[in-house]
Structures are given as C-alpha cells and as structure tokens.
Design a protein around this motif. Structure first.
Motif, PDB file in Angstrom:
ATOM      1  N   PRO A  21       0.804  -1.222   0.000  1.00  0.00           N
ATOM      2  CA  PRO A  21       0.000   0.000   0.000  1.00  0.00           C
ATOM      3  C   PRO A  21       0.841   1.279   0.000  1.00  0.00           C
ATOM      4  CG  PRO A  21      -0.183  -1.130   2.101  1.00  0.00           C
ATOM      5  CD  PRO A  21       0.590  -2.026   1.184  1.00  0.00           C
ATOM      6  N   ALA A  22       2.122   1.165   0.313  1.00  0.00           N
ATOM      7  CA  ALA A  22       3.003   2.338   0.274  1.00  0.00           C
ATOM      8  C   ALA A  22       3.430   2.682  -1.153  1.00  0.00           C
ATOM      9  CB  ALA A  22       4.241   2.101   1.147  1.00  0.00           C
ATOM     10  N   GLU A  26       1.034   1.985 -10.113  1.00  0.00           N
ATOM     11  CA  GLU A  26       2.018   1.726 -11.170  1.00  0.00           C
ATOM     12  C   GLU A  26       3.231   0.987 -10.619  1.00  0.00           C
ATOM     13  OE1 GLU A  26       5.077   4.427 -13.677  1.00  0.00           O
ATOM     14  OE2 GLU A  26       2.966   5.008 -13.871  1.00  0.00           O
ATOM     15  N   GLU A  27       3.728   1.414  -9.458  1.00  0.00           N
ATOM     16  CA  GLU A  27       4.896   0.763  -8.845  1.00  0.00           C
ATOM     17  C   GLU A  27       4.553  -0.673  -8.428  1.00  0.00           C
ATOM     18  OE1 GLU A  27       8.961   0.837  -7.219  1.00  0.00           O
ATOM     19  OE2 GLU A  27       7.870   1.798  -8.847  1.00  0.00           O
ATOM     20  N   ASN A  28       3.367  -0.887  -7.871  1.00  0.00           N
ATOM     21  CA  ASN A  28       2.949  -2.245  -7.528  1.00  0.00           C
ATOM     22  C   ASN A  28       2.916  -3.139  -8.754  1.00  0.00           C
ATOM     23  OD1 ASN A  28       2.207  -2.921  -4.672  1.00  0.00           O
ATOM     24  ND2 ASN A  28       1.157  -0.955  -4.851  1.00  0.00           N
ATOM     25  N   ARG A  29       2.371  -2.644  -9.868  1.00  0.00           N
ATOM     26  CA  ARG A  29       2.332  -3.444 -11.101  1.00  0.00           C
ATOM     27  C   ARG A  29       3.739  -3.732 -11.598  1.00  0.00           C
ATOM     28  NH1 ARG A  29      -2.158  -0.165 -12.000  1.00  0.00           N
ATOM     29  NH2 ARG A  29      -0.941   1.315 -13.218  1.00  0.00           N
ATOM     30  N   ARG A  30       4.618  -2.752 -11.503  1.00  0.00           N
ATOM     31  CA  ARG A  30       5.995  -2.939 -11.966  1.00  0.00           C
ATOM     32  C   ARG A  30       6.739  -3.956 -11.102  1.00  0.00           C
ATOM     33  NH1 ARG A  30      10.878  -1.821 -10.874  1.00  0.00           N
ATOM     34  NH2 ARG A  30      10.508  -0.466  -9.112  1.00  0.00           N
ATOM     35  N   ASP A  93      -1.748  -7.170   7.411  1.00  0.00           N
ATOM     36  CA  ASP A  93      -0.645  -6.210   7.246  1.00  0.00           C
ATOM     37  C   ASP A  93       0.673  -6.868   6.834  1.00  0.00           C
ATOM     38  OD1 ASP A  93      -2.367  -4.077   7.977  1.00  0.00           O
ATOM     39  OD2 ASP A  93      -2.001  -4.527  10.094  1.00  0.00           O
ATOM     40  N   VAL A  94       0.597  -8.096   6.301  1.00  0.00           N
ATOM     41  CA  VAL A  94       1.775  -8.792   5.783  1.00  0.00           C
ATOM     42  C   VAL A  94       1.572  -8.984   4.286  1.00  0.00           C
ATOM     43  CG1 VAL A  94       3.055 -10.977   5.800  1.00  0.00           C
ATOM     44  CG2 VAL A  94       2.176 -10.030   7.951  1.00  0.00           C
ATOM     45  N   ILE A  95       2.570  -8.618   3.480  1.00  0.00           N
ATOM     46  CA  ILE A  95       2.509  -8.936   2.053  1.00  0.00           C
ATOM     47  C   ILE A  95       2.679 -10.452   1.956  1.00  0.00           C
ATOM     48  CG2 ILE A  95       3.609  -8.658  -0.204  1.00  0.00           C
ATOM     49  CD1 ILE A  95       4.533  -5.849   0.788  1.00  0.00           C
TER      50      ILE A  95
END
Length: 136
Positions: A21-22, A26-30, A93-95
């Motif tokens: 979430p930080a 676009e950054e998440n997709r990358r 709250d854990v990826i």
C-alpha cells in the motif's frame, strides 16, 4: 544416539495478491507484475515440515507423523481455500509472498510440534518456486 530428520508434506490452496500500500498502483504493477492482479490469483501450495530429534527407543519415532500431521493441519486449516490478504487474521498487514508466508507459518508451527524440534519449513508455491525457513 543418532539424530534423524523426518518430514511431513501438507497441501493447501489459497488466493493472494502481492501489493504494497506504500507503493503507487504503477509501482505495484511494476514490482509484482501479474501477482498484483486486483482480483487475486491462487496457488496449490505444498508445505514440507521437517522435525529433528533422536528416535524414541520404545517406538523408533522421532515424532509420531500422525500427531505432526494433525498439529500442522490445524495451522494450515487457517489458510486452505482462503484469501491470504483478507481471511487470515495472523497475516493482516503482511505482504503474503511465499517468503513472508513461510516465516509466519514457522511462528505458528514451532510451538505445536508434538516431539522433536522443528528445523525447517519448505513452502512450495509452484512445482518450480519455493521458500525455505529454519527459524533464523
């Protein structure tokens, strides 16, 4: 006396989304590619639980694999056919990457191993991708 390692394999299926979430969308997709799909994706996980100890002279067992199975399945039941992001309170709250998941599983399993000492978990996300953790 000999020290022996025994392993029990368990299976579970679960969905997840790798998303920080930080990061911007676009950054998440990358960073996460298709694993960031907003409608989730799933895996058929395999978990190898390895316990070490000296065989009991009365049984020959390091650990009764039926008891180990029962203890491990009780933990895995929290994950099976669940969304790891939404349905599992101890992953909040854990990826839920394979790496983070195997560490979280260690903390749940180590206290409930019925005999011997938990020495290694190997979590297979696919037949080609796994993460291993030894409590370090």
């Amino acid at each position: 006396m000999a020290t022996v390692r025994v392993t029990r394999r368990l299976h579970f299926s679960a969905a997840h989304r790798l998303h920080n979430p930080a990061f911007s969308d676009e950054e998440n997709r990358r960073v996460f590619g298709p694993c960031n799909h907003p409608n989730w994706h799933g895996h058929n996980y395999e978990l190898d639980v390895t316990v070490e100890g000296q065989p009991n002279p009365d049984t020959g067992y390091v650990v009764d694999l039926g008891l180990l199975r029962d203890a491990a399945e009780a933990v895995v039941a929290d994950l099976d056919h669940r969304n790891l992001n939404l349905d599992v309170p101890w992953l909040r709250d854990v990826i839920p990457s394979t790496e983070n998941l195997v560490v979280a599983l260690w903390h749940r399993l180590a206290p409930v191993v019925p005999a011997g000492r938990l020495v290694k978990l190997t979590l297979w996300e696919t037949p080609r991708n796994s993460a291993e953790y030894s409590g370090e």
